[in-house]
Design a protein around this motif. Sequence first.
Motif, PDB file in Angstrom:
ATOM      1  N   GLU A 186     -11.339  -1.016   5.520  1.00  0.00           N
ATOM      2  CA  GLU A 186     -10.281  -1.349   4.558  1.00  0.00           C
ATOM      3  C   GLU A 186      -9.454  -0.112   4.215  1.00  0.00           C
ATOM      4  O   GLU A 186      -8.228  -0.196   4.073  1.00  0.00           O
ATOM      5  N   LEU A 187     -10.111   1.037   4.105  1.00  0.00           N
ATOM      6  CA  LEU A 187      -9.379   2.279   3.872  1.00  0.00           C
ATOM      7  C   LEU A 187      -8.464   2.580   5.055  1.00  0.00           C
ATOM      8  O   LEU A 187      -7.290   2.938   4.872  1.00  0.00           O
ATOM      9  N   ALA A 188      -8.980   2.421   6.252  1.00  0.00           N
ATOM     10  CA  ALA A 188      -8.174   2.671   7.452  1.00  0.00           C
ATOM     11  C   ALA A 188      -6.945   1.769   7.471  1.00  0.00           C
ATOM     12  O   ALA A 188      -5.832   2.212   7.817  1.00  0.00           O
ATOM     13  N   ARG A 189      -7.113   0.538   7.087  1.00  0.00           N
ATOM     14  CA  ARG A 189      -5.987  -0.407   7.054  1.00  0.00           C
ATOM     15  C   ARG A 189      -4.918   0.058   6.064  1.00  0.00           C
ATOM     16  O   ARG A 189      -3.723   0.031   6.361  1.00  0.00           O
ATOM     17  N   GLU A 190      -5.347   0.495   4.868  1.00  0.00           N
ATOM     18  CA  GLU A 190      -4.385   0.969   3.871  1.00  0.00           C
ATOM     19  C   GLU A 190      -3.678   2.235   4.334  1.00  0.00           C
ATOM     20  O   GLU A 190      -2.469   2.381   4.141  1.00  0.00           O
ATOM     21  N   VAL A 191      -4.414   3.156   4.922  1.00  0.00           N
ATOM     22  CA  VAL A 191      -3.798   4.388   5.430  1.00  0.00           C
ATOM     23  C   VAL A 191      -2.767   4.036   6.493  1.00  0.00           C
ATOM     24  O   VAL A 191      -1.658   4.586   6.512  1.00  0.00           O
ATOM     25  N   HIS A 243      -1.077   1.281   6.685  1.00  0.00           N
ATOM     26  CA  HIS A 243       0.076   0.667   6.018  1.00  0.00           C
ATOM     27  C   HIS A 243       0.973   1.707   5.372  1.00  0.00           C
ATOM     28  O   HIS A 243       2.192   1.619   5.445  1.00  0.00           O
ATOM     29  N   TYR A 244       0.373   2.682   4.715  1.00  0.00           N
ATOM     30  CA  TYR A 244       1.165   3.671   3.970  1.00  0.00           C
ATOM     31  C   TYR A 244       1.676   4.820   4.836  1.00  0.00           C
ATOM     32  O   TYR A 244       2.758   5.349   4.588  1.00  0.00           O
ATOM     33  N   TYR A 245       0.897   5.218   5.838  1.00  0.00           N
ATOM     34  CA  TYR A 245       1.243   6.418   6.599  1.00  0.00           C
ATOM     35  C   TYR A 245       1.418   6.161   8.088  1.00  0.00           C
ATOM     36  O   TYR A 245       1.841   7.061   8.817  1.00  0.00           O
ATOM     37  N   GLY A 246       1.100   4.967   8.521  1.00  0.00           N
ATOM     38  CA  GLY A 246       1.182   4.649   9.941  1.00  0.00           C
ATOM     39  C   GLY A 246       2.387   3.777  10.249  1.00  0.00           C
ATOM     40  O   GLY A 246       3.323   3.659   9.457  1.00  0.00           O
ATOM     41  N   GLU A 247       2.312   3.171  11.368  1.00  0.00           N
ATOM     42  CA  GLU A 247       3.437   2.372  11.864  1.00  0.00           C
ATOM     43  C   GLU A 247       3.278   0.880  11.588  1.00  0.00           C
ATOM     44  O   GLU A 247       4.085   0.084  12.041  1.00  0.00           O
ATOM     45  N   LYS A 248       2.255   0.485  10.847  1.00  0.00           N
ATOM     46  CA  LYS A 248       2.000  -0.936  10.621  1.00  0.00           C
ATOM     47  C   LYS A 248       2.257  -1.296   9.165  1.00  0.00           C
ATOM     48  O   LYS A 248       1.396  -1.118   8.310  1.00  0.00           O
ATOM     49  N   PRO A 249       3.434  -1.810   8.851  1.00  0.00           N
ATOM     50  CA  PRO A 249       3.711  -2.179   7.454  1.00  0.00           C
ATOM     51  C   PRO A 249       2.884  -3.394   7.023  1.00  0.00           C
ATOM     52  O   PRO A 249       2.441  -4.186   7.851  1.00  0.00           O
ATOM     53  N   LYS A 250       2.700  -3.504   5.726  1.00  0.00           N
ATOM     54  CA  LYS A 250       1.986  -4.670   5.178  1.00  0.00           C
ATOM     55  C   LYS A 250       2.787  -5.939   5.413  1.00  0.00           C
ATOM     56  O   LYS A 250       4.007  -5.922   5.392  1.00  0.00           O
ATOM     57  N   LYS A 251       2.063  -7.032   5.598  1.00  0.00           N
ATOM     58  CA  LYS A 251       2.703  -8.345   5.635  1.00  0.00           C
ATOM     59  C   LYS A 251       3.013  -8.739   4.196  1.00  0.00           C
ATOM     60  O   LYS A 251       2.315  -8.336   3.263  1.00  0.00           O
ATOM     61  N   SER A 252       4.035  -9.533   4.006  1.00  0.00           N
ATOM     62  CA  SER A 252       4.404  -9.949   2.657  1.00  0.00           C
ATOM     63  C   SER A 252       3.303 -10.781   1.995  1.00  0.00           C
ATOM     64  O   SER A 252       3.229 -10.869   0.777  1.00  0.00           O
ATOM     65  N   THR A 253       2.410 -11.355   2.800  1.00  0.00           N
ATOM     66  CA  THR A 253       1.332 -12.186   2.263  1.00  0.00           C
ATOM     67  C   THR A 253       0.069 -11.388   1.942  1.00  0.00           C
ATOM     68  O   THR A 253      -0.858 -11.924   1.353  1.00  0.00           O
ATOM     69  N   GLU A 254       0.053 -10.107   2.311  1.00  0.00           N
ATOM     70  CA  GLU A 254      -1.148  -9.303   2.089  1.00  0.00           C
ATOM     71  C   GLU A 254      -1.247  -8.814   0.656  1.00  0.00           C
ATOM     72  O   GLU A 254      -0.246  -8.449   0.048  1.00  0.00           O
ATOM     73  N   GLU A 255      -2.469  -8.795   0.154  1.00  0.00           N
ATOM     74  CA  GLU A 255      -2.745  -8.321  -1.197  1.00  0.00           C
ATOM     75  C   GLU A 255      -2.393  -6.835  -1.317  1.00  0.00           C
ATOM     76  O   GLU A 255      -2.616  -6.052  -0.401  1.00  0.00           O
ATOM     77  N   GLU A 256      -1.839  -6.478  -2.458  1.00  0.00           N
ATOM     78  CA  GLU A 256      -1.467  -5.088  -2.704  1.00  0.00           C
ATOM     79  C   GLU A 256      -2.717  -4.299  -3.088  1.00  0.00           C
ATOM     80  O   GLU A 256      -3.354  -4.584  -4.088  1.00  0.00           O
TER      81      GLU A 256
END
Length: 109
Positions: A40-45, A47-60
């Motif tokens: 889950e940490l890897a996913r957030e990193v 989203h914030y610092y990588g090339e994979k933006p969050k989906k609009s349906t994903e929890e903040e």
Amino acid sequence: MPTYNTKEIQKRVDDYISQYKEGYFSPLSLMARLTEETGELAREVNHYYGEKPKKSTEEEKTVEEELGDIIFVLTCFANSLDIDLSEAFELAITKFETRDKDRWTRKDK
């Protein structure tokens, strides 16, 4: 926001877990939980610092929140095995300070 030393963290987690009959999970289950939280940490990193933006349906969620979850599970792991996190850290930092002392380029003082 309060600050805690490792003994206070371990006590607060133990106070929380001790309220429940189930107690601490087994080491294998805690390892699985720690792996899940690391993912889950890897996913957030990402989203914030990588090339994979969050989906609009994903929890903040935040990197800070995920790091907190890892600290909680890691503390459960240590408590369940009667390991003092301060002592574990001392072993680790001493190893890095000796083994890796000349590994990196030092900053000029």
